[in-house]
Design an enzyme around this catalytic site. Structure first.
Site, short mmCIF file in Angstrom:
data_model
loop_
_atom_site.label_atom_id
_atom_site.label_comp_id
_atom_site.label_asym_id
_atom_site.label_seq_id
_atom_site.Cartn_x
_atom_site.Cartn_y
_atom_site.Cartn_z
N SER A 136 0.92 -1.23 -0.11
CA SER A 136 -0.09 0.18 -0.14
C SER A 136 0.98 1.32 -0.03
O SER A 136 1.72 1.38 0.74
CB SER A 136 -0.73 0.02 1.24
N LYS A 162 -1.36 -1.06 -4.38
CA LYS A 162 -2.62 -0.19 -3.85
C LYS A 162 -1.93 1.23 -3.65
O LYS A 162 -0.92 1.34 -3.15
CB LYS A 162 -2.87 -0.84 -2.57
N LYS A 164 -3.00 4.97 -2.61
CA LYS A 164 -3.93 5.95 -1.95
C LYS A 164 -4.55 7.13 -2.93
O LYS A 164 -3.65 7.57 -3.57
CB LYS A 164 -3.24 6.63 -0.59
N ASP A 189 -7.24 3.10 -2.87
CA ASP A 189 -8.02 3.26 -1.59
C ASP A 189 -8.12 4.77 -1.38
O ASP A 189 -7.38 5.50 -1.25
CB ASP A 189 -7.14 2.61 -0.40
N GLU A 214 -11.04 0.66 -2.92
CA GLU A 214 -11.40 0.38 -1.61
C GLU A 214 -12.02 1.64 -0.84
O GLU A 214 -11.51 2.79 -1.12
CB GLU A 214 -10.23 0.23 -0.90
N ASP A 239 -13.51 -1.00 3.63
CA ASP A 239 -12.73 -1.30 4.89
C ASP A 239 -13.27 -0.41 6.08
O ASP A 239 -13.90 -1.19 6.83
CB ASP A 239 -11.34 -0.37 4.44
N LYS A 263 -9.94 -6.25 8.68
CA LYS A 263 -8.78 -5.87 9.71
C LYS A 263 -9.03 -6.22 11.14
O LYS A 263 -10.10 -6.19 11.54
CB LYS A 263 -8.49 -4.41 9.50
N GLY A 291 -3.92 -3.63 6.44
CA GLY A 291 -2.95 -3.46 7.52
C GLY A 291 -3.16 -1.93 8.08
O GLY A 291 -3.74 -1.23 7.51
O1 OSB Z 1 -6.97 2.11 4.73
O2 OSB Z 1 -5.79 0.18 4.52
C1 OSB Z 1 -6.16 1.70 5.02
C2 OSB Z 1 -2.93 2.61 6.64
C3 OSB Z 1 -3.12 3.49 7.75
C4 OSB Z 1 -4.46 3.50 7.78
C5 OSB Z 1 -5.47 3.06 6.89
C6 OSB Z 1 -5.08 2.15 5.99
C7 OSB Z 1 -3.46 1.86 5.69
C8 OSB Z 1 -2.90 1.42 4.67
C9 OSB Z 1 -1.52 0.89 4.73
O3 OSB Z 1 -3.26 1.28 3.39
C10 OSB Z 1 -1.69 -0.76 5.07
C11 OSB Z 1 -0.43 -1.17 5.49
O4 OSB Z 1 0.86 -1.15 4.92
O5 OSB Z 1 -0.16 -1.39 6.79
MG MG Z 2 -8.24 1.07 3.59
#
Ligand code: OSB
Ligand code: MG
Length: 368
Positions: A136, A162, A164, A189, A214, A239, A263, A291
């Protein structure tokens, strides 16, 4: 088992690189680490995934500490527990606060696995010996930086990318990525940054053959997610909207999601996470493990959960070295060629590096 002592530690670990989402940038990973010790001296570990500020959901490090100290720890200490599934029932009269609950529940699962002489993965019913992982990537300052970063991660072998997104930083970077990498699995995401009125953005993203989008809309709006899903072919993955099996069932029944991100912290623990996994399996809804930039203990729990068979899509749990100079477990979690080996030794399968734990601890309290 009978828990006779619990230690809560407040931890601060510098991230190797700042992580930017639609809500802002994190430079450090601040979190609570929980150590539970039973009457025979068996030690289990849990990690809270709540952040310092309530941008992802309403929980924070401090609200978790408050809930643990005032309500959750008193329910657990000096009680006979035969199976971790009982913990969910012991917390039944306490509303929400899933991340706080999950912190203790994870430690109880760890102790249970050790006492029954099996890995946490096996205790959960996991069968996979290797899990696939993606990566991510936070919002970058330029599209060329993003493309370059993705290129290195593809060379590292990550099984999907992934990215953001946020309003104004969505179509252009994703289009550039798709042009440069026509065949790799890419997803976006949004962390709830859009509204249904932004449909034009999703219609453009819909042309890029993304693996999924996402959490495009608000966490409490599965109805609008269902409307959006009717208007695009790219699968929507939820999520932030999913806090329980019940949330999952409703989202699936109204067509708000075709894929679920599980999660552990967000759903109140491993027992509920497993229930969601099992339900999605019967509905042929693929799941993957999300994560929260976890340190070693949370990361180990994610690895164990992902060994369940319906985790058919690569998760976000990369190796420890993607996040920290030095993690709090030994060995660290290692992703090689986009796969992580599921440990077979008893409990979470990684030793706690107590020296590292001490180095990152900024406060602690003991409960007996
Ligand atoms: O939305 O999945 C998410 C990190 C912090 C808060 C929310 C998210 C995330 C990530 C990173 O997408 C996931 C990771 O590498 O642990
Ligand atoms: Mg997410």
């Amino acid at each position: 088992m009978n828990i006779k002592e619990i230690v809560i530690r407040r931890m601060k670990m510098k991230l190797k690189a700042p992580f930017t989402t639609s809500f802002g940038t994190m430079e450090n990973k601040d979190f609570l680490l929980l150590e539970a010790i039973d009457e025979q001296g068996v030690v289990g570990w849990g990690e809270s995934v709540a952040f310092l500020a309530p941008w992802y959901n309403e929980e924070t490090l401090q609200t978790n500490w408050h809930m643990l100290e005032e309500f959750l720890i008193p329910q657990i200490l000096h009680q006979e527990i035969t199976h971790p599934d009982e913990v969910t029932k012991m917390f039944q009269t306490i509303k929400q606060n899933q991340m706080a609950k999950s912190t203790i529940e994870g430690a109880i699962w760890d102790i249970y696995a050790q006492k029954t002489n099996q890995s946490l993965a096996r205790a959960l019913g996991g069968e996979k010996e290797h899990i696939d992982v993606g990566i991510s990537i936070g919002i970058q300052s330029s599209t060329s930086d993003l493309v370059q970063l993705v290129d290195t991660y593809i060379k590292d072998g990550f099984k999907r990318i992934k990215v953001k997104i946020k309003p104004g930083n969505d179509i252009e970077p994703l289009r550039a990525l798709r042009e440069r990498f026509p065949d790799i699995p890419i997803m976006a995401d949004a962390n709830s940054a859009y509204r249904l009125e932004d449909i034009a953005v999703f219609q453009e993203l819909d042309k890029l053959d993304l693996m999924m989008i996402e959490q495009p809309l608000a966490s409490d709006d599965i109805i609008d997610h269902a409307s959006l899903q009717k208007q695009i072919t790219t699968p929507i993955c939820l999520d932030e909207s999913i806090h329980s099996l019940e949330d999952t069932r409703k989202a699936v029944e109204i067509g708000a999601a075709k894929i679920i991100n599980i999660k552990i912290g967000r759903v109140g623990g491993l027992t509920e996470a497993k229930k969601i996994h099992d339900y999605c399996q019967t509905k042929e809804i693929p799941v993957w493990c999300g994560g929260m930039l976890e340190a070693g203990v949370g990361r180990a729990h994610n690895v164990a959960l992902t060994s369940l068979v319906n985790f058919t899509m690569p998760g976000d749990t990369a190796g420890s070295n993607r996040y920290f100079e030095k993690d709090i477990i030994s060995p660290e979690v290692v992703a090689r060629n986009g796969t992580i080996e599921v440990p077979q030794t008893s409990g979470i399968g990684y030793d706690i590096d107590r020296e590292a734990v001490q180095q990152y601890t900024t406060d602690y309290k003991v409960y007996r």
